[in-house]
Design a protein around this motif. Sequence first.
Motif, PDB file in Angstrom:
ATOM      1  N   PRO A 142     -26.669  57.651  80.370  1.00  0.00           N
ATOM      2  CA  PRO A 142     -27.748  58.522  80.851  1.00  0.00           C
ATOM      3  C   PRO A 142     -27.973  59.674  79.883  1.00  0.00           C
ATOM      4  O   PRO A 142     -27.025  60.271  79.399  1.00  0.00           O
ATOM      5  CB  PRO A 142     -27.229  59.020  82.196  1.00  0.00           C
ATOM      6  N   PHE A 143     -29.244  59.967  79.625  1.00  0.00           N
ATOM      7  CA  PHE A 143     -29.546  60.970  78.610  1.00  0.00           C
ATOM      8  C   PHE A 143     -29.442  62.382  79.178  1.00  0.00           C
ATOM      9  O   PHE A 143     -29.634  62.612  80.369  1.00  0.00           O
ATOM     10  CB  PHE A 143     -30.945  60.744  78.029  1.00  0.00           C
ATOM     11  N   GLU A 144     -29.114  63.306  78.282  1.00  0.00           N
ATOM     12  CA  GLU A 144     -29.105  64.727  78.615  1.00  0.00           C
ATOM     13  C   GLU A 144     -30.456  65.307  78.202  1.00  0.00           C
ATOM     14  O   GLU A 144     -30.824  65.231  77.024  1.00  0.00           O
ATOM     15  CB  GLU A 144     -27.985  65.455  77.873  1.00  0.00           C
ATOM     16  N   VAL A 168     -34.585  66.527  74.070  1.00  0.00           N
ATOM     17  CA  VAL A 168     -35.627  67.416  73.542  1.00  0.00           C
ATOM     18  C   VAL A 168     -35.255  67.891  72.134  1.00  0.00           C
ATOM     19  O   VAL A 168     -36.090  67.915  71.228  1.00  0.00           O
ATOM     20  CB  VAL A 168     -35.839  68.620  74.489  1.00  0.00           C
ATOM     21  N   SER A 169     -33.993  68.231  71.945  1.00  0.00           N
ATOM     22  CA  SER A 169     -33.543  68.678  70.617  1.00  0.00           C
ATOM     23  C   SER A 169     -33.680  67.568  69.586  1.00  0.00           C
ATOM     24  O   SER A 169     -34.066  67.811  68.434  1.00  0.00           O
ATOM     25  CB  SER A 169     -32.090  69.145  70.688  1.00  0.00           C
ATOM     26  N   LEU A 206     -19.621  62.682  89.199  1.00  0.00           N
ATOM     27  CA  LEU A 206     -20.753  62.186  88.414  1.00  0.00           C
ATOM     28  C   LEU A 206     -21.735  63.324  88.180  1.00  0.00           C
ATOM     29  O   LEU A 206     -21.923  64.180  89.058  1.00  0.00           O
ATOM     30  CB  LEU A 206     -21.461  61.035  89.147  1.00  0.00           C
ATOM     31  N   PRO A 207     -22.382  63.354  87.005  1.00  0.00           N
ATOM     32  CA  PRO A 207     -23.387  64.395  86.761  1.00  0.00           C
ATOM     33  C   PRO A 207     -24.621  64.167  87.637  1.00  0.00           C
ATOM     34  O   PRO A 207     -25.097  63.040  87.787  1.00  0.00           O
ATOM     35  CB  PRO A 207     -23.718  64.230  85.275  1.00  0.00           C
ATOM     36  N   ARG A 208     -25.108  65.222  88.179  1.00  0.00           N
ATOM     37  CA  ARG A 208     -26.250  65.137  89.101  1.00  0.00           C
ATOM     38  C   ARG A 208     -27.558  65.341  88.345  1.00  0.00           C
ATOM     39  O   ARG A 208     -27.614  66.075  87.354  1.00  0.00           O
ATOM     40  CB  ARG A 208     -26.094  66.214  90.174  1.00  0.00           C
ATOM     41  N   ILE A 209     -28.615  64.672  88.782  1.00  0.00           N
ATOM     42  CA  ILE A 209     -29.950  64.916  88.242  1.00  0.00           C
ATOM     43  C   ILE A 209     -30.879  65.294  89.396  1.00  0.00           C
ATOM     44  O   ILE A 209     -30.580  65.054  90.562  1.00  0.00           O
ATOM     45  CB  ILE A 209     -30.526  63.689  87.501  1.00  0.00           C
ATOM     46  N   ILE A 210     -31.987  65.914  89.023  1.00  0.00           N
ATOM     47  CA  ILE A 210     -32.989  66.305  90.022  1.00  0.00           C
ATOM     48  C   ILE A 210     -34.221  65.421  89.825  1.00  0.00           C
ATOM     49  O   ILE A 210     -34.836  65.427  88.761  1.00  0.00           O
ATOM     50  CB  ILE A 210     -33.378  67.784  89.879  1.00  0.00           C
ATOM     51  N   THR A 211     -34.562  64.630  90.837  1.00  0.00           N
ATOM     52  CA  THR A 211     -35.719  63.723  90.735  1.00  0.00           C
ATOM     53  C   THR A 211     -36.978  64.436  91.191  1.00  0.00           C
ATOM     54  O   THR A 211     -36.962  65.585  91.641  1.00  0.00           O
ATOM     55  CB  THR A 211     -35.500  62.472  91.593  1.00  0.00           C
TER      56      THR A 211
END
Length: 670
Positions: A655-657, A662-663, A520-525
Amino acid sequence: MNEYARPLPSSDVDADLMNLNAAMNPISLNLTEEIFEDIFVFFGKLSADGIVKSLRGKVFERTNTDPNLLVGQRFSETVYWQSSEETSGILEKAIADAAAGDNIRQVLEFRINADEKLLIELVLNPLSDGAKTEIFFCAADVTEREKELEFHKRRSEQLLYAAENADMGLWFLDLVEDKVYSTPKCNELFGVPADKPMTLLSIADTLHPDDRKQVETAILESQKFGKDYDAEFRILHSDGSVHWIATKGKTFLDSDGKPINMMGVVRGITEKKTEAEKLSKIYAREKKARDEAEEANRTKDFFLAIVSHELRSPLNAILGWTRILLTRKVDEDTHRNALETIERSARSQAKLIEDLVDSARIASGRMRLEFRPTNIYDVVKNVVNSQTPAAEAKDITLEFRADNEQTNVLGDMIRLQQVFANIVSNSIKFTPKGGKVEIVISTTDQKVEVLVADNGVGISAETLPNIFLQFAQGDDKISTDRSGLGLGLSISKILVEKHKGKITARSEGTGRGSTFTVELPRIITDQETKSGSGISNPKNAKRLKDVKILIVEDDLDSRQVLQLVLEQAGARVVAAESVSDALSILDASKTDLPDAIVSDLAMPEEDGYALISRVRQRSPDNGGKIPAIALSAFATDENKQNAYDSGFQKYHTKPFEPDNLVSDILSVLG
């Protein structure tokens, strides 16, 4: 010019005439005139300027004239050559050429009378004694020969005409002289200009590379054995277009078995091949549709049989124990065992029904996922704790370890627990008593990997490719446990993919265990950011500087993550948890309207579609023209189109990238 007034190719008769012509020297061979009369229709001598010096022949019996009366006359002007205006001139030229020293043969029309003519081959040979030159001439009747030649000529012309009109080309290959003779249609089919001669090299150059070997093999076999050949192949024209042609023919051998020539007919079959290919594709599509329909019927029957069996089995236990408890008194242990059995059966039925419902939701595109920052360590640990009793009941060791206890992904906690519960319970189910199941979490900066490995019955090479298909229940040759609908792993795969991850299975084979891996792709909270990490890529830093963005998201965790991403990109963010809050913010910001709106679609009371519709009804001064981006967990084309129709300019899936979001914001801002 008279079509008969022409020299012909050598034949056996021609050769005899030439030999006899040479024999006309009476001094050397002393042949009698009677023999000449038997051989020739007429013969005689001319002076060098074409004056008749002698003339004899049985043909004059049919003309009712005395040939001696022609002595002293110009031979070309006698009545016998008046069948056409050109004949006399042709004869005059032949006499002049003979007087110049040439041996001449000429086929001419000889007039017997007004109704009858002969075709004669006239041979003229110069005779010189040094002082003067005379011309000996003799003529043979070649009427039948010429008629036969004319017949074959016309037959050839007819065949050629028929071939051309049948859209076929003809060709002839002289293997001795290495020359190719072809009709214009043949040149056209091979892509060679009609005014250019074909050669073996030009033919070879047109062959499609994939068909060259096939054609060469057919030709060589024909030349070796003198057999017929029949081939269909592709050729390349100078413009790069590909054409199909079919050719049939034969090789002719000499007495020694060596090939001397080949001939054949060629025709274009591009349209035929194209139509055949279309029919083949249509047949393939129809066959695929039939196979799919048959498979669907088989799947439906299998599905009904499985569902019926799996729902009836626990129901049988529930009804059986319920009847016992209602109709007789039992001791306390039996009573407790009955209730526990009823509970297990009811839970089993509930699980089956939930799997069916999930499968239906997935098939209809209605499964809703609530994405928010989720600690994958907590998710997996909860699953391990919930599966521990089942493992202990089989004396199976559950070993759980992780390299990080705070590893976040953007996901639906309930659905992620469902994924790992399916995988771990599956490993326990197919691991024999006393076995071991390992659950390991490992992380990198970009992803988190959860590995579930067991030393159970394993997966056969034949079964492994289908392990994530619906109703796949493993290999009945290595496991007798056929409980369940076979939906768990298929649902898990779909859920993992909806979280932008992937799931894989591997096994060394029967009896060697199996390993399932979820990435799974990881995110930083925010919590991890404080320890030194950043949620967004450094290249996003300040890209949205001085841009004011209104975000609308009912889920607190998702709203906080979204706000953090945009603020780290330099934006000024105003957050709302509902449509009414968002409209209130717009009303209060008339002098400082947001530059863009980022809104979730699935929200209680009023959804994102309603929000943007109401925004678009406002005047430009009140925010009616603010560009908007939809943010949703639904990724179907229908949802996207509905968003665009409602007034959104962009559609972004959860889940958004961060980089892509931003783009997209910069894109709608122009």
